[in-house]
Write a protein that holds these residues in place. Structure first.
Motif, PDB file in Angstrom:
ATOM      1  N   GLN A  99       0.834  -1.208   0.000  1.00  0.00           N
ATOM      2  CA  GLN A  99       0.000   0.000   0.000  1.00  0.00           C
ATOM      3  C   GLN A  99       0.867   1.256   0.000  1.00  0.00           C
ATOM      4  OE1 GLN A  99      -2.426  -0.253   3.473  1.00  0.00           O
ATOM      5  NE2 GLN A  99      -4.013  -1.483   2.496  1.00  0.00           N
ATOM      6  N   THR A 100       1.923   1.228   0.768  1.00  0.00           N
ATOM      7  CA  THR A 100       2.805   2.391   0.846  1.00  0.00           C
ATOM      8  C   THR A 100       3.498   2.626  -0.493  1.00  0.00           C
ATOM      9  OG1 THR A 100       3.152   1.918   3.188  1.00  0.00           O
ATOM     10  CG2 THR A 100       4.725   3.399   2.140  1.00  0.00           C
ATOM     11  N   PHE A 101       3.972   1.571  -1.137  1.00  0.00           N
ATOM     12  CA  PHE A 101       4.605   1.727  -2.453  1.00  0.00           C
ATOM     13  C   PHE A 101       3.617   2.292  -3.469  1.00  0.00           C
ATOM     14  CE2 PHE A 101       7.877  -1.672  -1.321  1.00  0.00           C
ATOM     15  CZ  PHE A 101       8.888  -0.749  -1.175  1.00  0.00           C
ATOM     16  N   ARG A 102       2.387   1.800  -3.452  1.00  0.00           N
ATOM     17  CA  ARG A 102       1.369   2.319  -4.384  1.00  0.00           C
ATOM     18  C   ARG A 102       1.084   3.794  -4.124  1.00  0.00           C
ATOM     19  NH1 ARG A 102      -2.582  -2.834  -3.877  1.00  0.00           N
ATOM     20  NH2 ARG A 102      -1.489  -4.183  -5.345  1.00  0.00           N
ATOM     21  N   GLN A 112       1.765   7.364  -6.564  1.00  0.00           N
ATOM     22  CA  GLN A 112       0.740   8.350  -6.903  1.00  0.00           C
ATOM     23  C   GLN A 112       1.214   9.785  -6.705  1.00  0.00           C
ATOM     24  OE1 GLN A 112      -2.464   7.241  -4.320  1.00  0.00           O
ATOM     25  NE2 GLN A 112      -3.012   5.416  -5.506  1.00  0.00           N
ATOM     26  N   LEU A 113       2.287   9.982  -5.980  1.00  0.00           N
ATOM     27  CA  LEU A 113       2.779  11.323  -5.691  1.00  0.00           C
ATOM     28  C   LEU A 113       3.406  11.958  -6.941  1.00  0.00           C
ATOM     29  CD1 LEU A 113       4.572  10.752  -2.262  1.00  0.00           C
ATOM     30  CD2 LEU A 113       2.516  12.108  -2.655  1.00  0.00           C
ATOM     31  N   PRO A 114       3.322  13.285  -7.064  1.00  0.00           N
ATOM     32  CA  PRO A 114       4.058  13.972  -8.138  1.00  0.00           C
ATOM     33  C   PRO A 114       5.561  13.728  -7.961  1.00  0.00           C
ATOM     34  CG  PRO A 114       2.460  15.445  -7.113  1.00  0.00           C
ATOM     35  CD  PRO A 114       2.491  14.192  -6.292  1.00  0.00           C
ATOM     36  N   ALA A 115       6.297  13.773  -9.048  1.00  0.00           N
ATOM     37  CA  ALA A 115       7.723  13.415  -9.031  1.00  0.00           C
ATOM     38  C   ALA A 115       8.521  14.251  -8.035  1.00  0.00           C
ATOM     39  CB  ALA A 115       8.308  13.558 -10.433  1.00  0.00           C
ATOM     40  N   ARG A 116       8.316  15.558  -8.016  1.00  0.00           N
ATOM     41  CA  ARG A 116       9.094  16.424  -7.123  1.00  0.00           C
ATOM     42  C   ARG A 116       8.763  16.140  -5.651  1.00  0.00           C
ATOM     43  NH1 ARG A 116       9.754  22.821  -8.120  1.00  0.00           N
ATOM     44  NH2 ARG A 116      12.006  22.696  -7.873  1.00  0.00           N
ATOM     45  N   THR A 117       7.483  15.918  -5.355  1.00  0.00           N
ATOM     46  CA  THR A 117       7.068  15.621  -3.980  1.00  0.00           C
ATOM     47  C   THR A 117       7.652  14.290  -3.528  1.00  0.00           C
ATOM     48  OG1 THR A 117       5.009  16.807  -4.385  1.00  0.00           O
ATOM     49  CG2 THR A 117       5.070  15.369  -2.465  1.00  0.00           C
ATOM     50  N   ARG A 118       7.583  13.317  -4.429  1.00  0.00           N
ATOM     51  CA  ARG A 118       8.130  11.993  -4.093  1.00  0.00           C
ATOM     52  C   ARG A 118       9.638  12.081  -3.869  1.00  0.00           C
ATOM     53  NH1 ARG A 118       7.516   6.270  -7.366  1.00  0.00           N
ATOM     54  NH2 ARG A 118       8.883   5.116  -5.974  1.00  0.00           N
ATOM     55  N   TYR A 172       3.660  13.072   3.377  1.00  0.00           N
ATOM     56  CA  TYR A 172       3.233  12.367   4.590  1.00  0.00           C
ATOM     57  C   TYR A 172       1.706  12.287   4.668  1.00  0.00           C
ATOM     58  CZ  TYR A 172       7.671  11.786   7.097  1.00  0.00           C
ATOM     59  OH  TYR A 172       8.909  11.384   7.491  1.00  0.00           O
ATOM     60  N   ARG A 173       1.048  13.401   4.432  1.00  0.00           N
ATOM     61  CA  ARG A 173      -0.418  13.424   4.501  1.00  0.00           C
ATOM     62  C   ARG A 173      -1.019  12.483   3.471  1.00  0.00           C
ATOM     63  NH1 ARG A 173      -2.050  19.481   4.364  1.00  0.00           N
ATOM     64  NH2 ARG A 173      -3.776  18.502   3.289  1.00  0.00           N
ATOM     65  N   HIS A 174      -0.462  12.476   2.266  1.00  0.00           N
ATOM     66  CA  HIS A 174      -0.980  11.585   1.215  1.00  0.00           C
ATOM     67  C   HIS A 174      -0.771  10.119   1.614  1.00  0.00           C
ATOM     68  CE1 HIS A 174      -1.978   9.951  -2.686  1.00  0.00           C
ATOM     69  NE2 HIS A 174      -0.824   9.297  -2.662  1.00  0.00           N
ATOM     70  N   LEU A 175       0.402   9.788   2.116  1.00  0.00           N
ATOM     71  CA  LEU A 175       0.670   8.397   2.512  1.00  0.00           C
ATOM     72  C   LEU A 175      -0.260   7.950   3.628  1.00  0.00           C
ATOM     73  CD1 LEU A 175       4.574   8.279   2.430  1.00  0.00           C
ATOM     74  CD2 LEU A 175       2.991   7.161   0.864  1.00  0.00           C
ATOM     75  N   LEU A 176      -0.492   8.827   4.593  1.00  0.00           N
ATOM     76  CA  LEU A 176      -1.391   8.468   5.688  1.00  0.00           C
ATOM     77  C   LEU A 176      -2.821   8.269   5.194  1.00  0.00           C
ATOM     78  CD1 LEU A 176      -0.119  10.748   8.594  1.00  0.00           C
ATOM     79  CD2 LEU A 176      -0.030   8.262   8.462  1.00  0.00           C
ATOM     80  N   SER A 177      -3.291   9.154   4.356  1.00  0.00           N
ATOM     81  CA  SER A 177      -4.675   9.028   3.863  1.00  0.00           C
ATOM     82  C   SER A 177      -4.825   7.822   2.953  1.00  0.00           C
ATOM     83  CB  SER A 177      -5.121  10.308   3.169  1.00  0.00           C
ATOM     84  OG  SER A 177      -4.382  10.512   1.987  1.00  0.00           O
ATOM     85  N   ALA A 178      -3.810   7.549   2.129  1.00  0.00           N
ATOM     86  CA  ALA A 178      -3.896   6.410   1.193  1.00  0.00           C
ATOM     87  C   ALA A 178      -3.829   5.083   1.930  1.00  0.00           C
ATOM     88  CB  ALA A 178      -2.777   6.497   0.173  1.00  0.00           C
ATOM     89  N   THR A 179      -3.051   4.995   2.963  1.00  0.00           N
ATOM     90  CA  THR A 179      -2.932   3.712   3.674  1.00  0.00           C
ATOM     91  C   THR A 179      -4.087   3.498   4.651  1.00  0.00           C
ATOM     92  OG1 THR A 179      -1.450   4.737   5.294  1.00  0.00           O
ATOM     93  CG2 THR A 179      -0.430   3.543   3.474  1.00  0.00           C
ATOM     94  N   GLU A 180      -4.727   4.575   5.117  1.00  0.00           N
ATOM     95  CA  GLU A 180      -5.881   4.417   5.998  1.00  0.00           C
ATOM     96  C   GLU A 180      -7.131   3.985   5.240  1.00  0.00           C
ATOM     97  OE1 GLU A 180      -6.344   8.120   8.035  1.00  0.00           O
ATOM     98  OE2 GLU A 180      -4.670   7.739   9.393  1.00  0.00           O
ATOM     99  N   GLU A 181      -7.248   4.404   3.981  1.00  0.00           N
ATOM    100  CA  GLU A 181      -8.429   4.072   3.185  1.00  0.00           C
ATOM    101  C   GLU A 181      -8.488   2.596   2.865  1.00  0.00           C
ATOM    102  OE1 GLU A 181      -8.229   6.549  -0.252  1.00  0.00           O
ATOM    103  OE2 GLU A 181      -8.690   8.367   0.849  1.00  0.00           O
ATOM    104  N   GLU A 182      -7.372   1.997   2.566  1.00  0.00           N
ATOM    105  CA  GLU A 182      -7.364   0.596   2.097  1.00  0.00           C
ATOM    106  C   GLU A 182      -7.415  -0.371   3.230  1.00  0.00           C
ATOM    107  OE1 GLU A 182      -4.429  -0.167  -0.896  1.00  0.00           O
ATOM    108  OE2 GLU A 182      -4.649   1.824  -1.670  1.00  0.00           O
TER     109      GLU A 182
END
Length: 168
Positions: free
Chosen positions: A110-113, A117-123, A158-168
């Motif tokens: 889930q974390t890798f996925r 999804q993050l933009p290149a610069r953010t990632r 960080y916010r994106h990773l937390l929201s993406a991993t909590e949803e699944e």
């Protein structure tokens, strides 16, 4: 002149063991330390001749006391359990269960996925900070952006990773 180790052992071994037991040692541990005391003296006898020849009994008791203190310190660091006791049978297996392994792998996937999804610069900013162990200022300098902008990118990741991993 050398010490008569056998004579000293006959005269003082029981007294040394008793003094160790008075300090809280078991009979077996006291006997082991008593033997270790005489072994030490036997090995170092040639270097002890001038310094301690005047009172071998005091030296033996001092060596045994020091060895006893070392043993107590070691015992305090390491918790031992008799293998035949009920407590030993109740000890949990420290290895992870198969369910825990599968769950951990799913979380990692889930974390890798979410990272993909993050933009290149953010990632890139996130990976430099979190995986590359760089400070936020170093990330900003390397990417050619301000420290505040680097912090914002990392915070968004960080916010994106937390929201993406909590949803699944």
């Amino acid at each position: 002149m050398s010490w008569d180790i056998q004579g000293l052992f006959r005269l003082h071994a029981k007294g040394i063991a008793r003094s160790l037991m008075r300090r809280g040692m078991s009979g077996e541990a006291a006997a082991d330390i008593t033997q270790d005391t005489f072994e030490r003296v036997l090995v170092r006898q040639s270097t002890l001749e001038g310094a301690t020849n005047h009172n071998p009994k005091a030296y033996l008791y001092r060596v045994s006391r020091n060895l006893g203190i070392n043993q107590i310190r070691r015992d305090a660091l390491i918790r031992t359990v008799d293998l035949d006791s009920e407590e030993a049978r109740e000890q949990p297996d420290p290895s992870p269960s198969p369910e825990h392994i599968v769950y951990s792998r799913q979380c990692l996937l889930q974390t890798f996925r979410a990272l993909e999804q993050l933009p290149a610069r953010t990632r890139t900013a996130f990976e430099m900070h979190r995986l590359g162990e760089r400070t936020i200022a170093e990330v900003g300098e390397e990417l050619g952006i301000s420290t505040t902008r680097a912090w914002t990118l990392i915070h968004q990741a960080y916010r994106h990773l937390l929201s993406a991993t909590e949803e699944e």
